[in-house]
Design a protein around this motif. Structure first.
Motif, PDB file in Angstrom:
ATOM      1  N   HIS A  52      35.638  32.553  34.557  1.00 39.28           N
ATOM      2  CA  HIS A  52      35.438  31.771  35.786  1.00 39.28           C
ATOM      3  C   HIS A  52      34.171  32.155  36.540  1.00 39.28           C
ATOM      4  N   PHE A  53      33.948  33.438  36.724  1.00 42.11           N
ATOM      5  CA  PHE A  53      32.838  33.880  37.580  1.00 42.11           C
ATOM      6  C   PHE A  53      31.539  33.966  36.772  1.00 42.11           C
ATOM      7  N   ARG A  54      30.543  33.194  37.190  1.00 42.63           N
ATOM      8  CA  ARG A  54      29.277  33.129  36.446  1.00 42.63           C
ATOM      9  C   ARG A  54      28.561  34.469  36.409  1.00 42.63           C
ATOM     10  N   GLN A  55      28.733  35.254  37.465  1.00 46.07           N
ATOM     11  CA  GLN A  55      28.037  36.540  37.529  1.00 46.07           C
ATOM     12  C   GLN A  55      28.505  37.496  36.428  1.00 46.07           C
ATOM     13  N   LEU A  56      29.662  37.225  35.861  1.00 43.58           N
ATOM     14  CA  LEU A  56      30.213  38.082  34.807  1.00 43.58           C
ATOM     15  C   LEU A  56      29.870  37.588  33.409  1.00 43.58           C
ATOM     16  N   HIS A  57      29.071  36.514  33.331  1.00 46.81           N
ATOM     17  CA  HIS A  57      28.700  35.974  32.024  1.00 46.81           C
ATOM     18  C   HIS A  57      27.550  36.777  31.424  1.00 46.81           C
ATOM     19  N   SER A  58      27.899  37.859  30.743  1.00 41.28           N
ATOM     20  CA  SER A  58      26.917  38.706  30.071  1.00 41.28           C
ATOM     21  C   SER A  58      27.408  38.980  28.657  1.00 41.28           C
ATOM     22  N   PRO A  59      26.513  39.388  27.747  1.00 42.14           N
ATOM     23  CA  PRO A  59      26.945  39.662  26.368  1.00 42.14           C
ATOM     24  C   PRO A  59      28.063  40.700  26.279  1.00 42.14           C
ATOM     25  N   THR A  60      27.950  41.783  27.049  1.00 40.79           N
ATOM     26  CA  THR A  60      28.978  42.827  27.013  1.00 40.79           C
ATOM     27  C   THR A  60      30.314  42.298  27.489  1.00 40.79           C
ATOM     28  N   LYS A 302      41.864  40.326  42.672  1.00 41.52           N
ATOM     29  CA  LYS A 302      42.323  40.026  44.031  1.00 41.52           C
ATOM     30  C   LYS A 302      42.072  38.561  44.374  1.00 41.52           C
ATOM     31  N   LEU A 303      40.919  38.041  43.965  1.00 41.11           N
ATOM     32  CA  LEU A 303      40.600  36.634  44.232  1.00 41.11           C
ATOM     33  C   LEU A 303      41.521  35.693  43.453  1.00 41.11           C
ATOM     34  N   ILE A 304      41.913  36.116  42.261  1.00 38.70           N
ATOM     35  CA  ILE A 304      42.782  35.266  41.433  1.00 38.70           C
ATOM     36  C   ILE A 304      44.202  35.217  41.995  1.00 38.70           C
ATOM     37  N   VAL A 305      44.766  36.386  42.304  1.00 39.70           N
ATOM     38  CA  VAL A 305      46.161  36.419  42.769  1.00 39.70           C
ATOM     39  C   VAL A 305      46.317  35.828  44.156  1.00 39.70           C
ATOM     40  N   THR A 306      45.234  35.779  44.933  1.00 38.24           N
ATOM     41  CA  THR A 306      45.285  35.149  46.262  1.00 38.24           C
ATOM     42  C   THR A 306      44.850  33.686  46.210  1.00 38.24           C
ATOM     43  N   PHE A 307      44.599  33.165  44.991  1.00 41.66           N
ATOM     44  CA  PHE A 307      44.241  31.767  44.747  1.00 41.66           C
ATOM     45  C   PHE A 307      42.912  31.343  45.393  1.00 41.66           C
ATOM     46  N   LYS A 308      42.062  32.317  45.682  1.00 40.47           N
ATOM     47  CA  LYS A 308      40.767  31.979  46.258  1.00 40.47           C
ATOM     48  C   LYS A 308      39.819  31.385  45.218  1.00 40.47           C
ATOM     49  N   ILE A 309      40.144  31.551  43.944  1.00 40.19           N
ATOM     50  CA  ILE A 309      39.291  30.952  42.913  1.00 40.19           C
ATOM     51  C   ILE A 309      39.442  29.430  42.883  1.00 40.19           C
ATOM     52  N   LEU A 310      40.450  28.905  43.599  1.00 38.81           N
ATOM     53  CA  LEU A 310      40.632  27.456  43.667  1.00 38.81           C
ATOM     54  C   LEU A 310      39.686  26.801  44.670  1.00 38.81           C
ATOM     55  N   HIS A 311      39.009  27.632  45.471  1.00 40.13           N
ATOM     56  CA  HIS A 311      38.078  27.100  46.452  1.00 40.13           C
ATOM     57  C   HIS A 311      36.841  26.528  45.741  1.00 40.13           C
ATOM     58  N   PRO A 312      36.212  25.516  46.315  1.00 41.88           N
ATOM     59  CA  PRO A 312      34.966  24.980  45.715  1.00 41.88           C
ATOM     60  C   PRO A 312      33.891  26.052  45.624  1.00 41.88           C
ATOM     61  N   ASP A 313      33.149  26.024  44.539  1.00 45.06           N
ATOM     62  CA  ASP A 313      32.050  26.967  44.285  1.00 45.06           C
ATOM     63  C   ASP A 313      32.506  28.415  44.214  1.00 45.06           C
ATOM     64  N   SER A 314      33.796  28.647  43.940  1.00 44.28           N
ATOM     65  CA  SER A 314      34.269  30.038  43.832  1.00 44.28           C
ATOM     66  C   SER A 314      33.676  30.731  42.619  1.00 44.28           C
ATOM     67  N   CYS A 315      33.233  29.960  41.634  1.00 44.73           N
ATOM     68  CA  CYS A 315      32.669  30.588  40.430  1.00 44.73           C
ATOM     69  C   CYS A 315      31.324  31.267  40.723  1.00 44.73           C
ATOM     70  N   ASP A 316      30.712  30.930  41.855  1.00 51.83           N
ATOM     71  CA  ASP A 316      29.434  31.542  42.225  1.00 51.83           C
ATOM     72  C   ASP A 316      29.591  32.713  43.193  1.00 51.83           C
ATOM     73  N   MET A 317      30.825  33.147  43.418  1.00 52.13           N
ATOM     74  CA  MET A 317      31.061  34.275  44.325  1.00 52.13           C
ATOM     75  C   MET A 317      30.415  35.548  43.779  1.00 52.13           C
ATOM     76  N   THR A 318      30.043  36.446  44.684  1.00 53.49           N
ATOM     77  CA  THR A 318      29.462  37.735  44.312  1.00 53.49           C
ATOM     78  C   THR A 318      30.570  38.692  43.907  1.00 53.49           C
ATOM     79  N   ILE A 319      30.524  39.120  42.654  1.00 50.56           N
ATOM     80  CA  ILE A 319      31.545  40.014  42.123  1.00 50.56           C
ATOM     81  C   ILE A 319      30.983  41.398  41.848  1.00 50.56           C
ATOM     82  N   LEU A 320      29.750  41.472  41.390  1.00 47.94           N
ATOM     83  CA  LEU A 320      29.132  42.747  41.043  1.00 47.94           C
ATOM     84  C   LEU A 320      28.523  43.414  42.264  1.00 47.94           C
TER      85      LEU A 320
END
Length: 320
Positions: A52-60, A302-320
């Protein structure tokens, strides 16, 4: 006496019927079912996080995603089937037994292969950092992962073909096992277990040696770094942390895997059941290791279990 003996058989009307397995402790079955459920849930969180989160899209992280998929399938398919059919006869027929063994071994070898890919990734990141970004890209990693899963399925079908063709002559009714010719089993053991484990150990020993030497070099020359050097140092520390975390994953994997294949040379069913579940529990432990070492996994969970990933543009949230 005939009634009693008949009651102990899976198919009393067949002369070559298997005996019913001894029933296990209900409390143990409940515990194993709980582990299976947690394995599915935790690895599903890893899959959703990285997907879901674009910031986590890395080869590793893509390799971690592939490992999480195999761990998820262990909890969803292998654990429940093992819980059910260690206490009951196999009533699903020869075709479903053959299909189960193809899926079973494909998932197991996928876990081993993912560990090899992770070891190669960390080796290139630590031992050849200047060329890492050009050699290891997201697209190349996707291709490698897809090819690996396809090859795992094809290899498993090929290696099981002879056993499955002669299945009826090898087993009694009510049991789901396959018997390898000793040559086939030996080749399979070398190609899928001894070889990959050797590669993993050699690569991570090299990573450990290089990581220690780099850490000493950074401490020695820390006083002479320039204004631009800290960025490089931060990047190095990030790669070192990833190598350390995935190194823990690899060590735990080897601890859980080795007893399973040592037990292949024994005939004690109780011991075999224990080491099989020891290997299965590795799929449960991996997400816990991520949660302990990776802040991004704790944040995304935490974002998944609180359903915040359902918000618009949640995939661009800062995770790292």
């Amino acid at each position: 006496m005939e009634t009693t003996e008949g009651a102990e058989l899976c198919f009393p009307l067949f002369n070559n019927s298997c005996r019913k397995p001894q029933s296990n402790n209900m409390l143990v079955s409940i515990l194993l079912s709980f582990i299976s459920l947690l394995t599915v849930a935790l690895n599903l969180l890893v899959i959703i996080s990285i997907s879901h989160f674009r910031q986590l899209h890395s080869p590793t992280n893509l390799l971690i995603l592939s490992l999480a998929v195999s761990d998820f399938l262990v909890g969803l398919l292998l654990m429940p089937v093992d819980i059910l059919f260690t206490q009951a006869c196999w009533f699903l027929g020869d075709f479903m037994c053959a299909l189960y063994h193809v899926i079973d071994y494909t998932i197991i070898y996928a876990s081993i292969g993912n560990m090899v890919l992770i070891s190669i990734d960390r080796y290139l990141a630590i031992c050849d950092p200047l060329h890492y970004n050009t050699r290891v890209t997201l697209d190349k990693t996707k291709i490698c992962v897809c090819l690996f899963w396809i090859c795992s399925v094809l290899y498993r079908i090929l290696i099981l073909m002879d056993s499955l063709i002669h299945y009826d002559s090898l087993n009694c009714y009510g049991e789901c096992v396959v018997v390898f010719h000793w040559i086939t089993g030996s080749v399979d053991l070398v190609l899928t277990i001894i070889g990959p484990i050797t590669v993993i150990i050699v690569l991570y020993m090299r990573v450990f040696v290089v990581a220690v030497s780099q850490a000493q070099a950074m401490r020695t020359h820390i006083a002479s770094v320039t204004q631009q050097r800290p960025v490089g140092v931060t990047a190095k520390k990030s790669e070192m942390k990833a190598a350390r975390t995935l190194g823990v994953v690899v060590v735990v994997f080897l601890i859980c895997l080795c007893p399973l294949y040592i037990s292949a040379f024994t005939v004690e069913s109780t011991s075999s059941t224990f080491v099989t579940w020891l290997f299965f529990c590795n799929s449960f432990l991996n997400p816990l290791i991520y949660a302990f070492f990776y802040t991004w996994f704790r944040k995304s969970m935490k974002l998944i279990v609180t359903f915040k990933i359902l918000h618009p543009d949640s995939c661009d949230m800062t995770i790292l």
